[in-house]
Scaffold this motif. Structure first.
Motif, PDB file in Angstrom:
ATOM      1  N   CYS A 116     -13.008   1.852  -3.215  1.00 24.40           N
ATOM      2  CA  CYS A 116     -13.243   3.246  -2.858  1.00 24.40           C
ATOM      3  C   CYS A 116     -12.839   3.414  -1.402  1.00 24.40           C
ATOM      4  N   HIS A 117     -12.143   4.508  -1.130  1.00 25.25           N
ATOM      5  CA  HIS A 117     -11.705   4.701   0.243  1.00 25.25           C
ATOM      6  C   HIS A 117     -11.667   6.178   0.596  1.00 25.25           C
ATOM      7  N   CYS A 145       0.824  -1.210   0.000  1.00 20.75           N
ATOM      8  CA  CYS A 145       0.000   0.000   0.000  1.00 20.75           C
ATOM      9  C   CYS A 145       0.854   1.253   0.000  1.00 20.75           C
ATOM     10  N   PRO A 162       0.925   5.635   0.446  1.00 19.26           N
ATOM     11  CA  PRO A 162       0.577   6.496   1.582  1.00 19.26           C
ATOM     12  C   PRO A 162      -0.916   6.814   1.705  1.00 19.26           C
ATOM     13  N   ASP A 163      -1.682   6.599   0.639  1.00 18.22           N
ATOM     14  CA  ASP A 163      -3.115   6.921   0.675  1.00 18.22           C
ATOM     15  C   ASP A 163      -4.006   5.735   1.028  1.00 18.22           C
ATOM     16  N   LEU A 164      -3.415   4.564   1.284  1.00 18.76           N
ATOM     17  CA  LEU A 164      -4.210   3.379   1.615  1.00 18.76           C
ATOM     18  C   LEU A 164      -3.590   2.652   2.794  1.00 18.76           C
ATOM     19  N   ASP A 165      -4.327   2.610   3.896  1.00 15.65           N
ATOM     20  CA  ASP A 165      -3.870   1.922   5.094  1.00 15.65           C
ATOM     21  C   ASP A 165      -4.011   0.413   4.890  1.00 15.65           C
ATOM     22  N   GLN A 201      -9.673   6.345   7.229  1.00 11.10           N
ATOM     23  CA  GLN A 201      -9.431   4.896   7.168  1.00 11.10           C
ATOM     24  C   GLN A 201      -8.949   4.386   8.524  1.00 11.10           C
ATOM     25  N   SER A 240     -10.169   9.379   3.156  1.00  9.06           N
ATOM     26  CA  SER A 240      -8.814   9.820   3.485  1.00  9.06           C
ATOM     27  C   SER A 240      -8.150   8.805   4.410  1.00  9.06           C
ATOM     28  N   VAL A 241      -6.849   8.804   4.427  1.00  3.56           N
ATOM     29  CA  VAL A 241      -6.122   7.839   5.261  1.00  3.56           C
ATOM     30  C   VAL A 241      -6.432   8.062   6.747  1.00  3.56           C
ATOM     31  N   GLU A 242      -6.680   9.297   7.137  1.00  9.96           N
ATOM     32  CA  GLU A 242      -7.044   9.566   8.529  1.00  9.96           C
ATOM     33  C   GLU A 242      -8.373   8.893   8.871  1.00  9.96           C
TER      34      GLU A 242
END
Length: 167
Positions: A125-126, A82, A84-87, A132, A128-130
């Motif tokens: 679809c996701h 992954c 930086p945009d997907l935990d 997530q 923001s990482v925060e």
């Protein structure tokens, strides 16, 4: 090749289906089998970084684990490193949520396999990482509560069986 002893009993953890089954839905930090650098160099596998998400895609479709250290996998797995945009834990929960529905993407006469074109077409679809990470925290709490309830139910069921036998 399993026929070459120089490739096995090394130091590089190698995730197999049984390892993924045992750690399904969680993190995997050790494996039953380990390969050597020569085994990696003479195969199609590669050593992947910690936090890689692995999905079993052949025979036993649907086991999802996250690597707790650098590891390699067999071709039975699709692996996601992954950005930086997907935990990774968010991705794991998304794949777990699919459950048996992952078999809709599988085919095969002898055993079901999700082939790479289907996996490459997969889109998630996701937020923001925060967000997530917040959702992952909430989901972990719900899972812990569910496991507590399950243990309580099993205990009460055992007591009910004991009571029935005593009556």
């Amino acid at each position: 090749s399993r026929r070459n002893p120089d490739y096995w009993s090394g130091t590089i953890p190698w995730i197999g289906i049984q390892d993924a089954k045992r750690a399904h839905g969680g993190w995997i930090s050790d494996t039953t089998q380990k390969v050597t650098p020569a085994g990696v160099a003479n195969s199609s596998t590669r050593v992947l970084p910690s936090r890689t998400v692995c999905l079993s895609r052949t025979a036993s479709v649907g086991y999802v684990v996250i690597m707790g250290q650098e590891m390699a996998t067999s071709q039975d797995f699709a692996n996601w490193v992954c950005g930086p945009d997907l935990d990774p834990e968010f991705l794991q929960f998304a794949l777990l949520a699919e459950g048996r529905d992952l078999l809709k993407f599988a085919s095969g006469a002898v055993h079901q396999t999700i082939y790479y074109p289907e996996l490459k077409a997969l889109r998630i679809c996701h937020p923001s990482v925060e967000r997530q990470r917040a959702l992952v925290s909430e989901l972990k709490q719900v899972r812990a509560e569910s496991e507590d309830l399950h243990r309580s139910f099993e205990s009460k069921l055992g007591l009910a069986v004991d009571l029935r036998q005593s009556l």
